[in-house]
Design an enzyme around this catalytic site. Structure first.
Site, PDB file in Angstrom:
ATOM      1  N   CYS A   1       0.841  -1.203   0.000  1.00 36.98           N
ATOM      2  CA  CYS A   1       0.000   0.000   0.000  1.00 36.98           C
ATOM      3  C   CYS A   1       0.877   1.255   0.000  1.00 36.98           C
ATOM      4  CB  CYS A   1      -0.930  -0.043   1.209  1.00 36.98           C
ATOM      5  SG  CYS A   1      -2.155   1.265   1.231  1.00 36.98           S
ATOM      6  N   CYS A   2       1.921   1.267   0.850  1.00 38.42           N
ATOM      7  CA  CYS A   2       2.829   2.426   0.879  1.00 38.42           C
ATOM      8  C   CYS A   2       3.580   2.567  -0.444  1.00 38.42           C
ATOM      9  CB  CYS A   2       3.847   2.301   2.017  1.00 38.42           C
ATOM     10  SG  CYS A   2       3.245   2.808   3.631  1.00 38.42           S
TER      11      CYS A   2
ATOM     12  N   CYS B   1      -1.321   8.378   7.521  1.00 36.64           N
ATOM     13  CA  CYS B   1      -2.652   8.105   6.981  1.00 36.64           C
ATOM     14  C   CYS B   1      -3.613   7.714   8.111  1.00 36.64           C
ATOM     15  CB  CYS B   1      -2.581   6.947   5.995  1.00 36.64           C
ATOM     16  SG  CYS B   1      -1.603   7.292   4.529  1.00 36.64           S
TER      17      CYS B   1
ATOM     18  N   CYS C   1      -3.597   4.016   9.273  1.00 39.03           N
ATOM     19  CA  CYS C   1      -2.390   3.442   9.893  1.00 39.03           C
ATOM     20  C   CYS C   1      -1.849   4.295  11.021  1.00 39.03           C
ATOM     21  CB  CYS C   1      -1.310   3.263   8.838  1.00 39.03           C
ATOM     22  SG  CYS C   1      -1.823   2.172   7.511  1.00 39.03           S
TER      23      CYS C   1
ATOM     24  N   CYS D   1       7.722   4.150   6.001  1.00 34.00           N
ATOM     25  CA  CYS D   1       6.885   3.965   4.825  1.00 34.00           C
ATOM     26  C   CYS D   1       7.698   3.662   3.568  1.00 34.00           C
ATOM     27  CB  CYS D   1       6.003   5.181   4.611  1.00 34.00           C
ATOM     28  SG  CYS D   1       6.883   6.728   4.744  1.00 34.00           S
TER      29      CYS D   1
HETATM   30  S1  SF4 Z   1       0.448   4.590   5.663  1.00 31.46           S
HETATM   31 FE1  SF4 Z   1      -1.130   2.978   5.518  1.00 31.46          FE
HETATM   32  S2  SF4 Z   1      -2.811   3.770   4.242  1.00 31.46           S
HETATM   33 FE2  SF4 Z   1      -1.015   5.117   4.015  1.00 31.46          FE
HETATM   34  S3  SF4 Z   1      -0.039   4.397   2.185  1.00 31.46           S
HETATM   35 FE3  SF4 Z   1       0.984   3.336   3.907  1.00 31.46          FE
HETATM   36  S4  SF4 Z   1      -0.163   1.430   4.279  1.00 31.46           S
HETATM   37 FE4  SF4 Z   1      -1.397   2.736   2.888  1.00 31.46          FE
END
Ligand code: SF4
Length: 238
Positions: free
Chosen positions: A115-116, A198, A201, A224
């Site tokens: 996701c990151c 985010c 998270c 991240c």
């Molecule tokens: S912090 Fe969480 S929601 Fe944001 S990009 Fe990374 S995994 Fe995705």
């Protein structure tokens, strides 16, 4: 002809420079080819505030994951008003809906690295490919990974100079600057969110917990993927 200044020389000298001096060097050396990257945490606010004191013409961008807290979006509006700048929003290639269609619901809860990568690392890489240097607000005492961060270094992951003007600042110095100069900050910091990312998270920390315990809670992940510390020098600074 003057011998070109090596990055190593500048790196060594910069360790005794103030944050103002580091930013002055950055703006003088790279002009329009350097920008501040911020997610508008308290350190980012200090960097932007100091930048506004040393230059009338500086650029700020944010990798907008589209999952920021409403308080963060509101702070971006305040930054634009107070400093008379336009914050560039760099978006992921996939909207949240497209990500869900391709990778399933709540990817952050199953594979936060992926996701990151989609929502932070790829957009940052795309943005940095147009710059010669970038400015971040990481501090050495934030995480183990950041402990060896230099004020100026070669970022091997993204292939450009990385500048960390607050590398040697303490938490107390950051907050002193905020209060002394009445710099706006994310109100979530006053609600036990020392580190804000985010919405999916980030949680508030409990008394006695590590300040970054609220990031990716339940995972071993602590970064991240934007800040890979590599103090090795490159060929020359200019
Ligand atoms: S912090 Fe969480 S929601 Fe944001 S990009 Fe990374 S995994 Fe995705």
């Amino acid at each position: 002809m003057n011998k070109p200044v090596s990055l190593e020389d500048v790196q060594i000298a910069a360790e005794s420079w103030t944050a103002e001096q580091v930013l002055q060097w950055a703006f003088q050396t790279f002009g329009n080819d350097v920008a501040i990257s911020s997610a508008f945490g308290v350190e980012g606010m200090v960097t932007i505030d100091i930048a506004s004191r040393v230059s009338k013409n500086f650029s700020v961008f944010t990798v907008d994951t589209e999952f920021f807290f409403p308080e963060t979006y509101s702070l971006i509006d305040q930054v634009e008003d107070r400093y008379g700048i336009k914050v560039e929003r760099v978006y992921p290639l996939l909207s949240p809906e497209e990500q869900e269609r391709l990778h399933g619901a709540a990817l952050w809860g199953r594979n936060p690295d992926q996701c990151c990568e989609i929502r932070k690392v790829e957009p940052l890489r795309r943005k940095l490919s147009h710059l010669r240097a970038w400015i971040s607000s990481i501090r050495r005492n934030q995480t183990e990974n950041r402990a060896s961060a230099r004020k100026i270094s070669w970022d091997a992951k993204f292939g450009l100079i990385k500048i960390n003007p607050l590398a040697d600042w303490t938490d107390q110095q950051v907050w002193n600057h905020i209060h002394q100069h009445k710099v706006p900050y994310n109100p979530l910091h006053d609600q036990s969110y020392p580190s804000i990312g985010c919405m999916h998270c980030t949680r508030a920390v409990k008394p006695g917990e590590d300040p970054r315990a609220g990031r990716w809670s339940g995972f071993t992940k602590t970064e991240c993927g934007l800040h890979v510390i590599n103090p090795a020098p490159a060929e020359s600074a200019t």
